[in-house]
Structure formats: structure tokens, C-alpha cells
Design a protein around this motif. Structure first.
Motif, PDB file in Angstrom:
ATOM      1  N   ALA A 191       0.878  -1.232  -0.062  1.00  0.00           N
ATOM      2  CA  ALA A 191      -0.091   0.035   0.176  1.00  0.00           C
ATOM      3  C   ALA A 191       0.824   1.234  -0.008  1.00  0.00           C
ATOM      4  O   ALA A 191       0.301   2.364  -0.028  1.00  0.00           O
ATOM      5  CB  ALA A 191      -0.865  -0.106   1.285  1.00  0.00           C
ATOM      6  N   LYS A 245       1.415  -5.301  -6.809  1.00  0.00           N
ATOM      7  CA  LYS A 245       1.448  -4.003  -5.947  1.00  0.00           C
ATOM      8  C   LYS A 245       0.511  -3.211  -7.306  1.00  0.00           C
ATOM      9  O   LYS A 245       1.012  -3.042  -8.277  1.00  0.00           O
ATOM     10  CB  LYS A 245       2.590  -3.502  -5.703  1.00  0.00           C
ATOM     11  CG  LYS A 245       2.343  -2.098  -4.997  1.00  0.00           C
ATOM     12  CD  LYS A 245       3.897  -1.737  -4.529  1.00  0.00           C
ATOM     13  CE  LYS A 245       3.642  -0.644  -3.645  1.00  0.00           C
ATOM     14  NZ  LYS A 245       2.858   0.685  -4.028  1.00  0.00           N
ATOM     15  N   SER A 294      -0.912   0.430  -8.634  1.00  0.00           N
ATOM     16  CA  SER A 294      -0.336   1.734  -8.718  1.00  0.00           C
ATOM     17  C   SER A 294      -1.108   2.478  -7.437  1.00  0.00           C
ATOM     18  O   SER A 294      -2.356   2.315  -7.322  1.00  0.00           O
ATOM     19  CB  SER A 294      -0.703   2.416 -10.038  1.00  0.00           C
ATOM     20  OG  SER A 294       0.157   1.854 -11.023  1.00  0.00           O
ATOM     21  N   SER A 295      -0.411   3.680  -6.981  1.00  0.00           N
ATOM     22  CA  SER A 295      -1.103   4.374  -5.905  1.00  0.00           C
ATOM     23  C   SER A 295      -0.929   5.714  -6.430  1.00  0.00           C
ATOM     24  O   SER A 295      -0.318   6.282  -7.291  1.00  0.00           O
ATOM     25  CB  SER A 295      -0.375   4.235  -4.747  1.00  0.00           C
ATOM     26  OG  SER A 295      -0.663   5.160  -3.663  1.00  0.00           O
ATOM     27  N   ASN A 296      -2.166   6.623  -5.830  1.00  0.00           N
ATOM     28  CA  ASN A 296      -2.029   7.997  -6.002  1.00  0.00           C
ATOM     29  C   ASN A 296      -0.893   8.558  -5.562  1.00  0.00           C
ATOM     30  O   ASN A 296      -0.433   9.807  -5.743  1.00  0.00           O
ATOM     31  CB  ASN A 296      -3.248   8.631  -5.750  1.00  0.00           C
ATOM     32  CG  ASN A 296      -4.695   8.344  -6.319  1.00  0.00           C
ATOM     33  OD1 ASN A 296      -4.468   8.051  -7.582  1.00  0.00           O
ATOM     34  ND2 ASN A 296      -5.639   8.331  -5.720  1.00  0.00           N
ATOM     35  N   GLU A 297      -0.312   7.905  -4.560  1.00  0.00           N
ATOM     36  CA  GLU A 297       0.956   8.493  -3.967  1.00  0.00           C
ATOM     37  C   GLU A 297       2.427   8.145  -4.762  1.00  0.00           C
ATOM     38  O   GLU A 297       3.399   8.905  -4.322  1.00  0.00           O
ATOM     39  CB  GLU A 297       1.227   7.971  -2.409  1.00  0.00           C
ATOM     40  CG  GLU A 297       0.034   8.332  -1.517  1.00  0.00           C
ATOM     41  CD  GLU A 297       0.323   7.938  -0.105  1.00  0.00           C
ATOM     42  OE1 GLU A 297       1.070   8.501   0.725  1.00  0.00           O
ATOM     43  OE2 GLU A 297      -0.044   6.787   0.261  1.00  0.00           O
ATOM     44  N   ASP A 298       2.275   7.309  -5.671  1.00  0.00           N
ATOM     45  CA  ASP A 298       3.251   7.078  -6.499  1.00  0.00           C
ATOM     46  C   ASP A 298       4.056   8.340  -7.214  1.00  0.00           C
ATOM     47  O   ASP A 298       3.070   9.165  -7.593  1.00  0.00           O
ATOM     48  CB  ASP A 298       2.793   5.994  -7.387  1.00  0.00           C
ATOM     49  CG  ASP A 298       2.976   4.783  -7.020  1.00  0.00           C
ATOM     50  OD1 ASP A 298       2.969   4.415  -5.635  1.00  0.00           O
ATOM     51  OD2 ASP A 298       2.515   3.786  -7.833  1.00  0.00           O
ATOM     52  N   PRO A 317       3.953   4.086  -1.081  1.00  0.00           N
ATOM     53  CA  PRO A 317       4.323   4.708  -2.673  1.00  0.00           C
ATOM     54  C   PRO A 317       5.464   3.926  -3.217  1.00  0.00           C
ATOM     55  O   PRO A 317       6.613   3.660  -2.514  1.00  0.00           O
ATOM     56  CB  PRO A 317       4.110   6.126  -2.407  1.00  0.00           C
ATOM     57  CG  PRO A 317       4.563   6.311  -0.896  1.00  0.00           C
ATOM     58  CD  PRO A 317       3.646   4.994  -0.339  1.00  0.00           C
TER      59      PRO A 317
END
Length: 316
Positions: free
Chosen positions: A183, A207, A209-213, A185
Motif C-alpha cells: 500500500a 502491487k 499503482s497508488s495516487n501517492e506514487d 508509494p
């Protein structure tokens, strides 16, 4: 009776045109105008009584007479260069212009520059750390260090070494978040989008993709972002040995490495091989690469680059 030789300037112009198959490129190499090159070629054809080029609307090719002459003349000029270069090489030729990727420059090349100057005291180098793709025919650069598959049309490429990547992050980031890797980045490299998918597949992890990446322009920025606690970056432990040793970075998966999607190459045009400074640089760089590869393999095998933070679930 001694045979009178044609004009040496005309012979030099012919050799350059025949090698490039271009009046314009020959003129650039010899620092004269294309019309001056054309004049010298006409002069030589008149003196020899033969045509040297088959001229077409947009190209030229060699006649049989020119094909016979070119190898011997090129070898002759090379012999002259090798004979006089140590004594007469110009300051311009001693100054080598090199473009290289920022991470390679900062974390591999600069720490070795003293050895380069120790072996070649008169050597001078100008470095541009950039990921910009350079046209060596239209720029001041003599060569470049690039990462890829080794295929750059019209250029020669010497393989240096590949990268073996593993995630790294700040120790504080790892302590706070090590139980929730999926979870957290990731720091991506814009020009290397395949690196994280390859590593995840190697580790047997998934994993999303995250908005924090965060997407960054170079691995150097990703490494610095990891130090600052922004997320996980992929790096070759050999490039960040000091950061691992000092505790600025930790490796949550020290035993899991994936091959990078690219390999480092020395890239250059054939003309660069005529530059004495470039040949010195190329020989030194290839020697350093061989030594680095052997050292890296040994260090991975004996585990001296591995750091053992708190265990992370999912990987042994």
C-alpha cells in the motif's frame, strides 16, 4: 625517377569524403566549406585522370578506383596520427566532451575520475549529466553513456554493465511502514517504466499503482526521494553502498534482485575512434567496467552489500 604526388590537401579531402560518402560531413570534419572540398576533389580527379565518385542527385558512391585507394589512404593517415599524436595532439583533442546519465555520473563515474586523471595526467573532460538523446554528428559531444539495449542506429556501442535492482527506502520509512509494502508509494523513473514490474514479478509480489506514487526523471532523484522518506526506490546496491553503510537507506528485500530493463553502454560514432583522447577514455572506461563487474559479483555473493532490516512478510 621520383613520381610527383598529388596535392596532400586533395588526398585528405578525398579520404574524408570517401569515408563519409558526404561532401558536407567531410567539410565539417576538416573545418572547411563544402565548396572547398569539391574544389579539392576536382583537382585530384584532374591530377589522377580518373573519376573518384559517381554523383547522383542526392548521394554519391565510390568508383572502382576510389574503392581501391580508400583503405590504403585511411591506413596511412591513421599511421601518421599514431606517430605524431603524443607530441602534437592539440588542446581541442585533449578536451573530451561526454554526455552521461545523471545517476551514472554522480554515483559511478565521478568517484572514479581521480583514477582517470592519474593514468592520463594531460587528459581533460567536460561532462554533461543529462538524459537528453544527443545527435553526435550535430553536437559537440564525442561520446555518451546511455542505458538501453545496445542498438542505436548509426552508432557504435560498447557494453559496460547492467544493473541489479532492489527496493530501498529510509530507515524511518521502513520502521513505520514495513508491514504494509503493497500500500506504500513507489518512486518510478519516467524513462524506465518496466523496472518495477520486473522486480515485482521476480519477488512474486503484486502491487497496484497508488495516487501517492511519484514519477521522476532520473534514478538519482528517486534515490534522493527514498532518502527523504517519500517511498520505495529501485537501485543497484553497488551504486548506493555508502548510503546503506551510513544508514541513510535500508533495503527491505536484501536477497531479491532483478535485472534492470536496460544496460549501460558507451555510445559513439566511428569518427570518435580517430580522437586520441577518446581512445584513452574508452580504454580506461572498459577496464574500469570489467573490474567493477567482477567486484560487484563478489560482493553480492558474499553478502557484503546486504543490510538486514526488520523482516518483511511475503519474501524469505
Amino acid at each position: 625517377m621520383q613520381v610527383r604526388l598529388p596535392s596532400l590537401n586533395a588526398i585528405r579531402a578525398f579520404e574524408a569524403v570517401a569515408r563519409h560518402l558526404s561532401f558536407k560531413s567531410a567539410a565539417a570534419e576538416l573545418h572547411v566549406t563544402p565548396s572547398a572540398i569539391s574544389h579539392q576533389i576536382r583537382l585530384l580527379e584532374t591530377e589522377l585522370g580518373v573519376e573518384l565518385f559517381i554523383r547522383r542527385a542526392n548521394s554519391i558512391s565510390l568508383t572502382e578506383a576510389a574503392e581501391r585507394m580508400l583503405p590504403q589512404l585511411t591506413a596511412g593517415f591513421d599511421l601518421i596520427r599514431r606517430t605524431v599524436a603524443p607530441e602534437t595532439i592539440s588542446e581541442r583533442e585533449r578536451l573530451l566532451h561526454v554526455t552521461m546519465l545523471p545517476t551514472f555520473a554522480a554515483r559511478w563515474f565521478l568517484p572514479r575520475m581521480q583514477r582517470l586523471h592519474h593514468q592520463n595526467p594531460a587528459f581533460r573532460i567536460s561532462i554533461d549529466a543529462s538524459a537528453e538523446v544527443v545527435d553526435f554528428q550535430q553536437s559537440r559531444f564525442d561520446c555518451g553513456i546511455r542505458n538501453g539495449c545496445g542498438n542505436w542506429p548509426g552508432l557504435l556501442a560498447d557494453r559496460l554493465f547492467g544493473e541489479h535492482l532492489t527496493p530501498v527506502c529510509s530507515p524511518r520509512f521502513l520502521r513505520e511502514r514495513h508491514n504494509d509494502f503493497a500500500a506504500r508509494p513507489m518512486l518510478h523513473i519516467q524513462t524506465r517504466p518496466g523496472d518495477w514490474p520486473v522486480w515485482l514479478a521476480t519477488a512474486g509480489l503484486t502491487k497496484n499503482s497508488s495516487n501517492e506514487d511519484i514519477w521522476l526523471s532520473s534514478r538519482s532523484l528517486a534515490i534522493q526521494g527514498a532518502i527523504e522518506g517519500l517511498g520505495y526506490a529501485l537501485a543497484d546496491p553497488s551504486f548506493i553502498a555508502d548510503d546503506l553503510a551510513s544508514g541513510r537507506l535500508s533495503s527491505p528485500y536484501p536477497k531479491v534482485h532483478s535485472a534492470s530493463t536496460g544496460t549501460y553502454y558507451l555510445v559513439y560514432s566511428e569518427d570518435s575512434l580517430r580522437n586520441h583522447a577518446f581512445r584513452q577514455f574508452r580504454n580506461w572506461l572498459l577496464q574500469e567496467s570489467v573490474a567493477y563487474t567482477a567486484q560487484t559479483i563478489n560482493r553480492r555473493e558474499d553478502g557484503s552489500l546486504r543490510r538486514h532490516p526488520p523482516p518483511v512478510p511475503g519474501v524469505g
